[in-house]
Design an enzyme around this catalytic site. Structure first.
Site, PDB file in Angstrom:
ATOM      1  N   GLY A 149      73.906  -3.633  88.631  1.00 48.93           N
ATOM      2  CA  GLY A 149      75.001  -3.826  89.589  1.00 48.93           C
ATOM      3  C   GLY A 149      74.917  -5.072  90.455  1.00 48.93           C
TER       4      GLY A 149
ATOM      5  N   ASN B 207      76.538  -7.850  89.944  1.00 47.36           N
ATOM      6  CA  ASN B 207      77.926  -8.319  90.126  1.00 47.36           C
ATOM      7  C   ASN B 207      78.687  -7.413  91.085  1.00 47.36           C
ATOM      8  OD1 ASN B 207      78.723 -10.781  88.525  1.00 47.36           O
ATOM      9  ND2 ASN B 207      77.552  -9.641  86.989  1.00 47.36           N
TER      10      ASN B 207
ATOM     11  N   ARG C 245      85.342   9.350  72.801  1.00 46.68           N
ATOM     12  CA  ARG C 245      85.594   8.246  73.726  1.00 46.68           C
ATOM     13  C   ARG C 245      86.870   8.507  74.544  1.00 46.68           C
ATOM     14  NH1 ARG C 245      83.139   3.627  73.353  1.00 46.68           N
ATOM     15  NH2 ARG C 245      82.566   3.779  71.174  1.00 46.68           N
TER      16      ARG C 245
ATOM     17  N   MET D 209      78.886  -0.905  80.133  1.00 46.53           N
ATOM     18  CA  MET D 209      78.495  -1.175  78.751  1.00 46.53           C
ATOM     19  C   MET D 209      79.036  -0.144  77.753  1.00 46.53           C
ATOM     20  SD  MET D 209      77.207  -3.987  79.475  1.00 46.53           S
ATOM     21  CE  MET D 209      76.222  -4.781  78.214  1.00 46.53           C
ATOM     22  N   ARG D 210      80.252   0.332  77.990  1.00 51.47           N
ATOM     23  CA  ARG D 210      80.911   1.218  77.029  1.00 51.47           C
ATOM     24  C   ARG D 210      82.196   0.560  76.557  1.00 51.47           C
ATOM     25  NH1 ARG D 210      78.003   4.789  74.913  1.00 51.47           N
ATOM     26  NH2 ARG D 210      79.858   5.906  74.263  1.00 51.47           N
TER      27      ARG D 210
ATOM     28  N   ASN E 132      87.287  -8.000  83.607  1.00 51.12           N
ATOM     29  CA  ASN E 132      85.896  -7.873  83.170  1.00 51.12           C
ATOM     30  C   ASN E 132      85.195  -9.206  83.373  1.00 51.12           C
ATOM     31  OD1 ASN E 132      83.593  -6.792  81.717  1.00 51.12           O
ATOM     32  ND2 ASN E 132      84.241  -8.017  79.953  1.00 51.12           N
TER      33      ASN E 132
ATOM     34  N   HIS F 200      82.183 -11.459  81.633  1.00 49.90           N
ATOM     35  CA  HIS F 200      81.392 -11.544  80.414  1.00 49.90           C
ATOM     36  C   HIS F 200      80.492 -12.783  80.490  1.00 49.90           C
ATOM     37  CE1 HIS F 200      80.308 -11.032  76.235  1.00 49.90           C
ATOM     38  NE2 HIS F 200      80.522 -12.322  76.061  1.00 49.90           N
TER      39      HIS F 200
ATOM     40  N   GLU G   8      77.872 -16.071  87.813  1.00 50.02           N
ATOM     41  CA  GLU G   8      78.717 -14.856  87.768  1.00 50.02           C
ATOM     42  C   GLU G   8      79.006 -14.371  89.186  1.00 50.02           C
ATOM     43  OE1 GLU G   8      77.676 -11.706  84.976  1.00 50.02           O
ATOM     44  OE2 GLU G   8      76.410 -13.086  83.862  1.00 50.02           O
TER      45      GLU G   8
HETATM   46  C1  GAR Z   1      76.216  -9.265  83.544  1.00 50.15           C
HETATM   47  O1  GAR Z   1      75.565 -10.407  83.076  1.00 50.15           O
HETATM   48  C2  GAR Z   1      77.583  -9.114  82.916  1.00 50.15           C
HETATM   49  O2  GAR Z   1      78.218 -10.346  82.703  1.00 50.15           O
HETATM   50  C3  GAR Z   1      77.226  -8.460  81.604  1.00 50.15           C
HETATM   51  O3  GAR Z   1      76.230  -7.515  81.936  1.00 50.15           O
HETATM   52  C4  GAR Z   1      75.503  -7.998  83.076  1.00 50.15           C
HETATM   53  C5  GAR Z   1      75.524  -6.916  84.124  1.00 50.15           C
HETATM   54  O4  GAR Z   1      74.688  -7.260  85.187  1.00 50.15           O
HETATM   55  N1  GAR Z   1      78.371  -7.848  81.002  1.00 50.15           N
HETATM   56  C6  GAR Z   1      78.580  -7.798  79.683  1.00 50.15           C
HETATM   57  O5  GAR Z   1      77.780  -8.218  78.865  1.00 50.15           O
HETATM   58  C7  GAR Z   1      79.884  -7.149  79.265  1.00 50.15           C
HETATM   59  N2  GAR Z   1      80.269  -7.572  77.960  1.00 50.15           N
HETATM   60  P1  GAR Z   1      74.842  -6.563  86.596  1.00 50.15           P
HETATM   61  O6  GAR Z   1      74.797  -5.047  86.350  1.00 50.15           O
HETATM   62  O7  GAR Z   1      73.653  -7.027  87.395  1.00 50.15           O
HETATM   63  O8  GAR Z   1      76.141  -6.990  87.199  1.00 50.15           O
END
Ligand code: GAR
Length: 218
Positions: free
Chosen positions: A15, A17, A68, A93-94, A110, A112, A177
């Site tokens: 978490g 982000n 799902r 991540m789903r 989102n 990425h 990010e």
């Molecule tokens: C981040 O790097 C995000 O961009 C990526 O997972 C990480 C989560 O980190 N997301 C993806 O790969 C989605 N396709 P966080 O939990 O510390 O924010």
């Protein structure tokens, strides 16, 4: 002051982000507020971050649902029950079902960890190094039923250094990010970035610099 956009954040892990969004929303002048954090993983660190910020949390484990669609319907019910108007995926991540995506169309974004449309999917940093690209980065985009696809709101680029391993590159991208996601959320909350076909258009008074971040190497 206009009402703040009520945002639900979906997470699966640490978490960081989410933290960047919580920090941005702590400013009463920010045009959005996080009203709910929903995770599919009980006990993940992001939930602690939300609790520390005084934001309600909810856990729905995908393991408790046969399909799902059923899992997504449960999430949808909780989000709507909490009065959520807009969804931010932050390390969720789903894969989402087409029905869920459709019901939040143009109201779900989102982040990425790549410069889309390059490197969709997982292990983006390893793949960027392997491909020998000189720049890598991250993208905030509206969510469509296709994985890591959809109209791009904002991007941040970072250099790839000859000495980088995937962890070093990931750390540089992650920093960008944390700058990019609040900036993108602000743009959509202020109605300055709108979907038009497969692209996002900005209002005339929005500087193009506000949708791109260039991070220098450390
Ligand atoms: C981040 O790097 C995000 O961009 C990526 O997972 C990480 C989560 O980190 N997301 C993806 O790969 C989605 N396709 P966080 O939990 O510390 O924010």
């Amino acid at each position: 002051m206009a009402a703040r956009l009520k945002v639900g954040v979906l997470i699966s892990g640490r978490g960081s982000n989410l933290q960047a969004l919580l920090d941005a929303c702590a400013d009463p002048a920010f045009p959005a507020e996080i009203a709910l954090v929903l995770s599919n993983v009980a006990g993940c660190y992001g939930l602690e971050r939300a609790e520390r910020a005084g934001v309600p949390t909810h856990v729905i484990s995908h393991r408790d649902y046969a399909s799902r669609e059923d899992f997504d319907a449960a999430m949808d019910k909780v989000l709507r029950g909490a009065g959520i108007e807009f969804v931010c995926l932050a390390g969720f991540m789903r894969l989402l079902s087409a029905g869920f995506v459709e019901s939040w169309r143009n109201r779900m974004i989102n982040i990425h960890p790549s410069l889309l449309p390059s490197f969709k999917g997982l292990h983006t940093h390893e793949r960027a190094i392997e491909a020998g690209v000189r720049f890598h980065g991250c993208t905030v985009h509206f969510v469509t039923p296709d994985l890591d696809d959809g109209p791009i709101i904002a991007q941040a680029a970072v250099p790839v250094l000859p000495t980088d391993d995937p962890d070093a590159l990931a750390a540089r991208v992650l920093e960008s990010e944390h700058r990019l996601y609040p900036l993108a959320l602000r743009l959509v909350a202020e109605n300055k970035a709108r979907v038009s076909g497969s692209r996002v258009v900005l209002t005339e008074d929005t500087p193009s610099a506000s949708v791109s971040v260039l991070n220098p190497a450390d």
